[in-house]
Design a protein around this motif. Structure first.
Motif, PDB file in Angstrom:
ATOM      1  N   GLN A 111       5.637  -2.483 -29.904  1.00  0.00           N
ATOM      2  CA  GLN A 111       4.381  -2.328 -30.644  1.00  0.00           C
ATOM      3  C   GLN A 111       3.356  -3.409 -30.274  1.00  0.00           C
ATOM      4  OE1 GLN A 111       3.937   0.524 -33.108  1.00  0.00           O
ATOM      5  NE2 GLN A 111       5.426   0.951 -31.505  1.00  0.00           N
ATOM      6  N   VAL A 112       3.537  -4.044 -29.113  1.00  0.00           N
ATOM      7  CA  VAL A 112       2.569  -5.009 -28.590  1.00  0.00           C
ATOM      8  C   VAL A 112       1.791  -4.336 -27.463  1.00  0.00           C
ATOM      9  CG1 VAL A 112       2.272  -7.212 -27.375  1.00  0.00           C
ATOM     10  CG2 VAL A 112       4.014  -6.978 -29.164  1.00  0.00           C
ATOM     11  N   PRO A 113       0.465  -4.247 -27.553  1.00  0.00           N
ATOM     12  CA  PRO A 113      -0.317  -3.597 -26.499  1.00  0.00           C
ATOM     13  C   PRO A 113      -0.214  -4.347 -25.167  1.00  0.00           C
ATOM     14  CG  PRO A 113      -1.613  -3.871 -28.498  1.00  0.00           C
ATOM     15  CD  PRO A 113      -0.377  -4.689 -28.678  1.00  0.00           C
ATOM     16  N   CYS A 114      -0.462  -3.607 -24.090  1.00  0.00           N
ATOM     17  CA  CYS A 114      -0.455  -4.211 -22.752  1.00  0.00           C
ATOM     18  C   CYS A 114      -1.736  -3.810 -22.020  1.00  0.00           C
ATOM     19  CB  CYS A 114       0.781  -3.750 -21.977  1.00  0.00           C
ATOM     20  SG  CYS A 114       1.042  -4.634 -20.428  1.00  0.00           S
ATOM     21  N   PRO A 115      -2.872  -4.421 -22.389  1.00  0.00           N
ATOM     22  CA  PRO A 115      -4.162  -4.001 -21.835  1.00  0.00           C
ATOM     23  C   PRO A 115      -4.450  -4.600 -20.462  1.00  0.00           C
ATOM     24  CG  PRO A 115      -4.507  -5.735 -23.437  1.00  0.00           C
ATOM     25  CD  PRO A 115      -3.028  -5.466 -23.418  1.00  0.00           C
ATOM     26  N   ILE A 116      -3.784  -4.090 -19.449  1.00  0.00           N
ATOM     27  CA  ILE A 116      -4.045  -4.550 -18.089  1.00  0.00           C
ATOM     28  C   ILE A 116      -4.707  -3.428 -17.296  1.00  0.00           C
ATOM     29  CG2 ILE A 116      -2.107  -6.175 -18.115  1.00  0.00           C
ATOM     30  CD1 ILE A 116      -0.533  -4.235 -16.417  1.00  0.00           C
ATOM     31  N   THR A 117      -5.556  -3.812 -16.368  1.00  0.00           N
ATOM     32  CA  THR A 117      -6.199  -2.861 -15.458  1.00  0.00           C
ATOM     33  C   THR A 117      -5.752  -3.195 -14.046  1.00  0.00           C
ATOM     34  OG1 THR A 117      -8.132  -2.639 -16.900  1.00  0.00           O
ATOM     35  CG2 THR A 117      -8.390  -1.969 -14.600  1.00  0.00           C
ATOM     36  N   VAL A 118      -5.145  -2.235 -13.366  1.00  0.00           N
ATOM     37  CA  VAL A 118      -4.640  -2.447 -12.011  1.00  0.00           C
ATOM     38  C   VAL A 118      -5.524  -1.665 -11.046  1.00  0.00           C
ATOM     39  CG1 VAL A 118      -2.623  -2.380 -10.505  1.00  0.00           C
ATOM     40  CG2 VAL A 118      -2.325  -2.606 -12.991  1.00  0.00           C
ATOM     41  N   ARG A 119      -6.327  -2.381 -10.281  1.00  0.00           N
ATOM     42  CA  ARG A 119      -7.226  -1.745  -9.319  1.00  0.00           C
ATOM     43  C   ARG A 119      -6.471  -1.466  -8.019  1.00  0.00           C
ATOM     44  NH1 ARG A 119     -10.842  -5.341  -7.625  1.00  0.00           N
ATOM     45  NH2 ARG A 119     -11.555  -3.670  -6.273  1.00  0.00           N
ATOM     46  N   LEU A 120      -6.415  -0.175  -7.655  1.00  0.00           N
ATOM     47  CA  LEU A 120      -5.721   0.236  -6.433  1.00  0.00           C
ATOM     48  C   LEU A 120      -6.718   0.852  -5.448  1.00  0.00           C
ATOM     49  CD1 LEU A 120      -2.464   2.000  -7.722  1.00  0.00           C
ATOM     50  CD2 LEU A 120      -2.873  -0.429  -7.308  1.00  0.00           C
ATOM     51  N   PRO A 121      -7.113   0.133  -4.402  1.00  0.00           N
ATOM     52  CA  PRO A 121      -7.888   0.762  -3.326  1.00  0.00           C
ATOM     53  C   PRO A 121      -7.007   1.787  -2.620  1.00  0.00           C
ATOM     54  CG  PRO A 121      -8.164  -1.620  -3.298  1.00  0.00           C
ATOM     55  CD  PRO A 121      -7.014  -1.322  -4.220  1.00  0.00           C
ATOM     56  N   ALA A 122      -7.308   3.063  -2.849  1.00  0.00           N
ATOM     57  CA  ALA A 122      -6.399   4.147  -2.457  1.00  0.00           C
ATOM     58  C   ALA A 122      -7.049   5.053  -1.421  1.00  0.00           C
ATOM     59  CB  ALA A 122      -6.001   4.955  -3.697  1.00  0.00           C
ATOM     60  N   GLY A 123      -6.249   5.985  -0.906  1.00  0.00           N
ATOM     61  CA  GLY A 123      -6.753   6.993   0.012  1.00  0.00           C
ATOM     62  C   GLY A 123      -6.940   6.476   1.423  1.00  0.00           C
ATOM     63  N   GLY A 124      -7.229   7.406   2.314  1.00  0.00           N
ATOM     64  CA  GLY A 124      -7.282   7.080   3.728  1.00  0.00           C
ATOM     65  C   GLY A 124      -8.675   6.812   4.262  1.00  0.00           C
ATOM     66  N   THR A 125      -8.708   6.019   5.324  1.00  0.00           N
ATOM     67  CA  THR A 125      -9.895   5.852   6.160  1.00  0.00           C
ATOM     68  C   THR A 125      -9.432   5.926   7.611  1.00  0.00           C
ATOM     69  OG1 THR A 125      -9.642   3.447   6.111  1.00  0.00           O
ATOM     70  CG2 THR A 125     -11.146   4.408   4.504  1.00  0.00           C
ATOM     71  N   SER A 126     -10.342   6.240   8.489  1.00  0.00           N
ATOM     72  CA  SER A 126      -9.984   6.433   9.889  1.00  0.00           C
ATOM     73  C   SER A 126      -9.336   5.184  10.466  1.00  0.00           C
ATOM     74  CB  SER A 126     -11.243   6.790  10.688  1.00  0.00           C
ATOM     75  OG  SER A 126     -10.928   7.008  12.041  1.00  0.00           O
ATOM     76  N   GLY A 127      -8.133   5.348  11.045  1.00  0.00           N
ATOM     77  CA  GLY A 127      -7.450   4.248  11.694  1.00  0.00           C
ATOM     78  C   GLY A 127      -6.637   3.358  10.781  1.00  0.00           C
ATOM     79  N   SER A 128      -6.515   3.716   9.508  1.00  0.00           N
ATOM     80  CA  SER A 128      -5.790   2.846   8.571  1.00  0.00           C
ATOM     81  C   SER A 128      -4.281   3.008   8.658  1.00  0.00           C
ATOM     82  CB  SER A 128      -6.249   3.116   7.134  1.00  0.00           C
ATOM     83  OG  SER A 128      -7.574   2.688   6.959  1.00  0.00           O
ATOM     84  N   GLY A 129      -3.818   4.204   8.990  1.00  0.00           N
ATOM     85  CA  GLY A 129      -2.396   4.402   9.198  1.00  0.00           C
ATOM     86  C   GLY A 129      -1.574   4.518   7.931  1.00  0.00           C
ATOM     87  N   PRO A 130      -0.235   4.536   8.078  1.00  0.00           N
ATOM     88  CA  PRO A 130       0.659   4.904   6.972  1.00  0.00           C
ATOM     89  C   PRO A 130       0.817   3.857   5.884  1.00  0.00           C
ATOM     90  CG  PRO A 130       1.936   4.301   8.906  1.00  0.00           C
ATOM     91  CD  PRO A 130       0.508   4.332   9.338  1.00  0.00           C
ATOM     92  N   TYR A 131       0.450   2.590   6.147  1.00  0.00           N
ATOM     93  CA  TYR A 131       0.696   1.535   5.159  1.00  0.00           C
ATOM     94  C   TYR A 131      -0.558   1.137   4.381  1.00  0.00           C
ATOM     95  CZ  TYR A 131       4.673   1.208   8.299  1.00  0.00           C
ATOM     96  OH  TYR A 131       5.753   1.507   9.089  1.00  0.00           O
ATOM     97  N   HIS A 132      -1.695   1.758   4.702  1.00  0.00           N
ATOM     98  CA  HIS A 132      -2.951   1.375   4.071  1.00  0.00           C
ATOM     99  C   HIS A 132      -3.777   2.604   3.675  1.00  0.00           C
ATOM    100  CE1 HIS A 132      -1.785  -2.070   6.592  1.00  0.00           C
ATOM    101  NE2 HIS A 132      -2.384  -2.821   5.681  1.00  0.00           N
ATOM    102  N   SER A 133      -3.132   3.754   3.478  1.00  0.00           N
ATOM    103  CA  SER A 133      -3.888   4.986   3.268  1.00  0.00           C
ATOM    104  C   SER A 133      -3.344   5.888   2.173  1.00  0.00           C
ATOM    105  CB  SER A 133      -3.907   5.809   4.572  1.00  0.00           C
ATOM    106  OG  SER A 133      -4.454   5.095   5.639  1.00  0.00           O
ATOM    107  N   GLN A 134      -2.304   5.480   1.487  1.00  0.00           N
ATOM    108  CA  GLN A 134      -1.625   6.416   0.597  1.00  0.00           C
ATOM    109  C   GLN A 134      -2.347   6.581  -0.744  1.00  0.00           C
ATOM    110  OE1 GLN A 134       2.932   6.193   0.978  1.00  0.00           O
ATOM    111  NE2 GLN A 134       2.250   4.173   1.646  1.00  0.00           N
TER     112      GLN A 134
END
Length: 321
Positions: free
Chosen positions: A104-127
């Motif tokens: 019953q204790v809130p956990c107000p965190i915001t996790v910013r995830l730069p997501a999705g693909g860009t040209s040349g980013s490959g499998p570890y930086h595009s998911q």
């Protein structure tokens, strides 16, 4: 003066820091360097001691954020690339998501995830990991598709008492601009009709909204009116708006950039098929990226993800059915 999607994220963080002394930013190179994509540029100088560089350990970053939230703070965590958030997966889904339900204790965190693909980013930086986090109760998952939503939804995320996974698309950082930031916002969990239509519904989110809108423009020249629904929030999912759209059009195509197995598009199709089968004039369809890791080569990447061309082909097939 025009404001980019990335600048809107920076402005939202600046406002959150200015308005609430409980807010702080924590992440790798977010301080004097300004973050991997410069989303925190100059904020460390403007708010001394509240924009803090983290060690290269996403697990430790999330653990520190959860502890701070328990003690009444409202941390914004920047993960350099969404892909690396899996290093902190245990902290997010077993600790942050479940904390309120266990204590019953809130956990107000915001996790910013730069997501999705860009040209040349490959499998570890595009998911695109929105469906993974949406699977777990206790998490709110946002995926803004416009500059206005990037700003207003990030402020909402910081204000919410639940942990929020904020999926911001890297491709949109500099490709989208607006002249003015909003003073009011649609509520969390509410989808947006990005374009009205009568002949079919395309449900999309994040960068795919813009591909869908391009398809709607193209098909309009052929006399077909496509309604485009921007989900905005993945969880909670606005089933009512989706159903109302399908009731108007009778056809559904759901588009996402993530991998095809399971996922947001599968959930949308499942809900419409189970709760609104009688509204459909044809079997609902979905379109995702290919079921392979994201390729490096720009030409392969362009063929891997849905584009206006592949969405238009899927839409025409659905209209013929």
């Amino acid at each position: 003066m025009s404001i980019t999607y990335l600048e809107a994220i920076r402005e939202a963080q600046a406002k959150a820091l200015a308005d609430d002394p409980r807010v702080f930013i924590y992440g790798q190179d977010v301080g004097n360097f300004g973050g991997a994509f410069k989303a925190t540029k100059n904020l460390a100088q403007e708010f001394p001691g509240r924009v803090i560089d983290a060690p290269i350990s996403e697990d430790a970053m999330m653990g520190a954020a959860i502890g701070a939230a328990i003690e009444g703070m409202r941390p914004i965590i920047e993960i350099q690339f969404a892909d690396f958030s899996t290093v902190a997966f245990n902290q997010i889904v077993n600790n942050a998501a479940a904390l309120y339900w266990r204590t019953q204790v809130p956990c107000p965190i915001t996790v910013r995830l730069p997501a999705g693909g860009t040209s040349g980013s490959g499998p570890y930086h595009s998911q695109s990991l929105e469906a993974i986090y949406a699977h777990y109760p206790g998490l709110v998952v946002m995926s803004p598709a416009t500059v206005e939503d990037a700003y207003s939804m990030l402020l909402e995320a910081v204000a919410i008492d639940d942990p929020v996974i904020f999926c911001e698309h890297k491709y949109l950082y500099y490709h989208l601009k607006t002249d003015k930031l909003p003073t009011e916002a649609m509520p969390v969990g509410k989808a947006r009709i990005a374009r009205p239509g009568r002949d079919m519904t395309i449900v999309a989110y994040s960068a795919m909204v813009h591909e869908a809108l391009a398809v709607a423009e193209e098909l309009a020249t052929e006399g077909t009116e496509v309604e485009v629904v921007d989900l905005r929030t993945i969880k909670p999912l606005d089933t009512d708006t989706i159903m109302a759209s399908v009731a108007r059009t009778g056809r559904l195509l759901c588009v996402g950039e993530s991998f095809p197995w399971g996922g947001v598009t599968a959930e949308v199709v499942a809900r419409v098929a189970s709760e609104g089968f009688g509204l459909l004039d044809a079997a609902p369809q979905r379109l995702n990226a290919k079921d392979t890791p994201v390729p490096y080569h720009p030409n392969l990447w362009a063929a891997h993800r849905p584009t206006a061309r592949s969405i238009a082909a899927a839409a025409r097939n659905l209209l013929r059915s």
